[in-house]
Write a protein that holds these residues in place. Structure first.
Motif, PDB file in Angstrom:
ATOM      1  N   LEU A  97       0.869  -1.132  -0.104  1.00 61.82           N
ATOM      2  CA  LEU A  97      -0.125  -0.067   0.110  1.00 61.82           C
ATOM      3  C   LEU A  97       0.849   1.051   0.130  1.00 61.82           C
ATOM      4  O   LEU A  97       1.662   1.351   1.046  1.00 61.82           O
ATOM      5  CB  LEU A  97      -0.794   0.016   1.157  1.00 61.82           C
ATOM      6  N   LYS A  98       0.804   2.058  -1.122  1.00 59.08           N
ATOM      7  CA  LYS A  98       1.738   3.263  -1.080  1.00 59.08           C
ATOM      8  C   LYS A  98       0.703   4.255  -1.233  1.00 59.08           C
ATOM      9  O   LYS A  98       0.171   4.280  -2.311  1.00 59.08           O
ATOM     10  CB  LYS A  98       2.729   2.978  -2.374  1.00 59.08           C
ATOM     11  N   PHE A  99       0.974   5.348  -0.543  1.00 58.80           N
ATOM     12  CA  PHE A  99      -0.205   6.447  -0.830  1.00 58.80           C
ATOM     13  C   PHE A  99       0.638   7.778  -0.028  1.00 58.80           C
ATOM     14  O   PHE A  99       1.216   7.845   0.684  1.00 58.80           O
ATOM     15  CB  PHE A  99      -1.179   6.155   0.323  1.00 58.80           C
ATOM     16  N   ASP A 100      -0.025   8.611  -0.683  1.00 53.78           N
ATOM     17  CA  ASP A 100       0.236  10.140  -0.295  1.00 53.78           C
ATOM     18  C   ASP A 100      -1.213  10.850   0.279  1.00 53.78           C
ATOM     19  O   ASP A 100      -2.043  10.076   0.832  1.00 53.78           O
ATOM     20  CB  ASP A 100       0.870  11.078  -1.615  1.00 53.78           C
ATOM     21  N   GLU A 101      -1.168  12.092   0.324  1.00 51.78           N
ATOM     22  CA  GLU A 101      -2.515  12.644   1.052  1.00 51.78           C
ATOM     23  C   GLU A 101      -3.705  12.266   0.095  1.00 51.78           C
ATOM     24  O   GLU A 101      -4.859  12.285   0.673  1.00 51.78           O
ATOM     25  CB  GLU A 101      -2.196  14.224   1.242  1.00 51.78           C
ATOM     26  N   ASN A 102      -3.868  12.050  -1.165  1.00 48.09           N
ATOM     27  CA  ASN A 102      -4.918  11.876  -2.157  1.00 48.09           C
ATOM     28  C   ASN A 102      -5.167  10.669  -2.684  1.00 48.09           C
ATOM     29  O   ASN A 102      -6.347  10.112  -2.865  1.00 48.09           O
ATOM     30  CB  ASN A 102      -4.932  13.090  -3.120  1.00 48.09           C
ATOM     31  N   ASN A 103      -4.031   9.898  -2.955  1.00 49.42           N
ATOM     32  CA  ASN A 103      -4.233   8.746  -3.761  1.00 49.42           C
ATOM     33  C   ASN A 103      -3.337   7.558  -3.235  1.00 49.42           C
ATOM     34  O   ASN A 103      -2.450   7.475  -2.378  1.00 49.42           O
ATOM     35  CB  ASN A 103      -3.921   9.033  -5.289  1.00 49.42           C
ATOM     36  N   ALA A 104      -3.923   6.345  -3.619  1.00 54.27           N
ATOM     37  CA  ALA A 104      -3.152   5.241  -3.215  1.00 54.27           C
ATOM     38  C   ALA A 104      -2.750   4.184  -4.506  1.00 54.27           C
ATOM     39  O   ALA A 104      -3.735   4.161  -5.304  1.00 54.27           O
ATOM     40  CB  ALA A 104      -3.961   4.471  -1.972  1.00 54.27           C
ATOM     41  N   TYR A 105      -1.829   3.525  -4.423  1.00 57.11           N
ATOM     42  CA  TYR A 105      -1.324   2.429  -5.481  1.00 57.11           C
ATOM     43  C   TYR A 105      -1.462   1.089  -4.434  1.00 57.11           C
ATOM     44  O   TYR A 105      -0.432   1.309  -3.434  1.00 57.11           O
ATOM     45  CB  TYR A 105      -0.109   2.704  -5.991  1.00 57.11           C
ATOM     46  N   ILE A 106      -2.368   0.258  -4.779  1.00 53.30           N
ATOM     47  CA  ILE A 106      -2.494  -1.040  -3.936  1.00 53.30           C
ATOM     48  C   ILE A 106      -1.957  -2.070  -4.912  1.00 53.30           C
ATOM     49  O   ILE A 106      -2.712  -2.376  -5.887  1.00 53.30           O
ATOM     50  CB  ILE A 106      -3.819  -1.226  -3.256  1.00 53.30           C
TER      51      ILE A 106
END
Length: 374
Positions: free
Chosen positions: A218-227
């Protein structure tokens, strides 16, 4: 470009990602799958405005490379009716006309340019990476998603809140009437971070994760995620806004404790609630030393029902009302043979807990009571 692929393999991947596609899209190209061929790997993508799901299929042989968008119905509907066999896709790179040849026939249609398909959002350099066991992520979503709201005025309640600390990962969902909190001790973050996963990607993950093993990135910043899973990559946008302080609504001093068989209470509620007022779905629990009397009535139709369930109860005699459909939902989602119910008084929320938690898991559910007339 040209490639050969197994019809059954292609169908299973298309069906898994097709749930992303909305029945009505503002962009016509979002009615399509994006097909991208590179060597012997075919990447298939489905998306809406918020969520994107990609999967890879190995093809048996290929010529050329490229991308095009294909109407999802043109691919899915005929494939459902085909027995497993090799399919040959022959795409004219100039006109984008697609010919699909199978054992005793062919069909053809025209695709759209692949480069018109929306591109995924890039994550910021400050993105956080969290590795979660697939089973943990599935359990956290599966135990909480039913309690999310459908509230246009408070969109933050329409998703699952992930609260990540250096000690654990907490999943929270609430619609203002019921709340579920599941703490997993086997996942630890580098520090404090959080996000709200919308209901649609949560439900998509719920169908994909049972087939996964190992860990999910699970890689994420404030707005989006790559799962990133073994067969799929999901890219989704979070719900924006601040999630309420969920711990502040959990009552702390609950002197009245009940322990009883979960299925006995669940099945009694299903039977008795048939006779409750359809508008309120109110059931009354009458608690005394060694039994609970579950009752419901509909004054308009002169119907009523009651059942007695044995239990262990420490506390004062009490009558409390709950919405039956909510209580049934909660009991359906608690993974334990027995449940504990903790109460303070008939006007304050009741806490329902599994008598025995799963390993590394701490689950709590909370339900607001309904006023009783008598």
């Amino acid at each position: 470009m040209k490639f050969v692929v197994s019809s059954a393999t292609l169908l299973s991947h298309l069906q898994a990602i097709s749930r992303v596609i909305n029945s009505k899209n503002t962009l016509p190209i979002l009615d399509c799958f994006l097909l991208e061929l590179d060597g012997n790997v075919l990447t298939i993508t489905a998306a809406d405005n918020e969520t994107r799901l990609e999967t890879k299929v190995e093809v048996n042989s290929s010529e050329g490379a490229g991308s095009l968008a294909v109407n999802s119905k043109n691919l899915l509907d005929p494939l459902r009716e085909l027995p497993d066999q090799p399919l040959t896709f022959d795409v004219n790179d100039e006109t984008l006309e697609v010919f699909i040849y199978y054992h005793n026939g062919k069909y053809n249609f025209v695709g759209l340019k692949g480069d018109e398909y929306p591109k995924p959002k890039e994550l910021k350099d400050s993105a956080i990476v969290l590795n979660i066991p697939a089973e943990t992520l599935f359990n956290g979503i599966n135990r909480t998603v039913f309690a999310t709201a459908d509230d246009e005025l408070r969109p933050v309640m329409n998703g699952i809140y992930f609260d990540i600390t250096a000690d654990d990962l907490t999943f929270v969902a609430s619609d203002g009437h019921k709340l579920v909190r599941v703490i997993h001790k086997d996942v630890k973050g580098d520090g404090r971070s959080s996000f709200i996963l919308p209901k649609k990607p949560a439900n998509l993950l719920r169908t994909l994760l049972p087939k996964e093993s190992g860990t999910v990135e699970l890689k994420f910043d404030e707005n989006n995620a790559y799962i990133t899973m073994s067969n799929f990559v999901m890219i989704c946008r979070f719900v924006e806004g601040r999630y309420p302080n969920y711990n502040s609504v959990i009552p702390q001093n609950n002197p009245n404790h009940v322990t009883l068989d979960r299925l006995a209470l669940l099945n009694a509620l299903k039977r008795v609630s048939v006779f409750s007022n359809p508008a309120s779905s109110l059931v009354k629990l009458q608690l005394s030393e060694d039994k609970i009397v579950v009752s419901a009535q509909d004054i308009d139709f002169l119907t009523s029902a009651e059942e007695v369930i044995p239990c262990q109860y420490n506390g004062s005699v009490m009558n409390i009302g709950f919405k039956a459909v909510f209580l049934i939902d909660m009991l359906n989602n608690i993974p334990s043979a027995d449940v504990k119910i903790e109460l303070s008084d008939p006007s304050r929320a009741g806490i329902i807990l599994p008598a025995e938690n799963e390993e590394n898991e701490d689950m709590l559910t909370l339900l607001m009571p309904m006023m009783l007339n008598d």
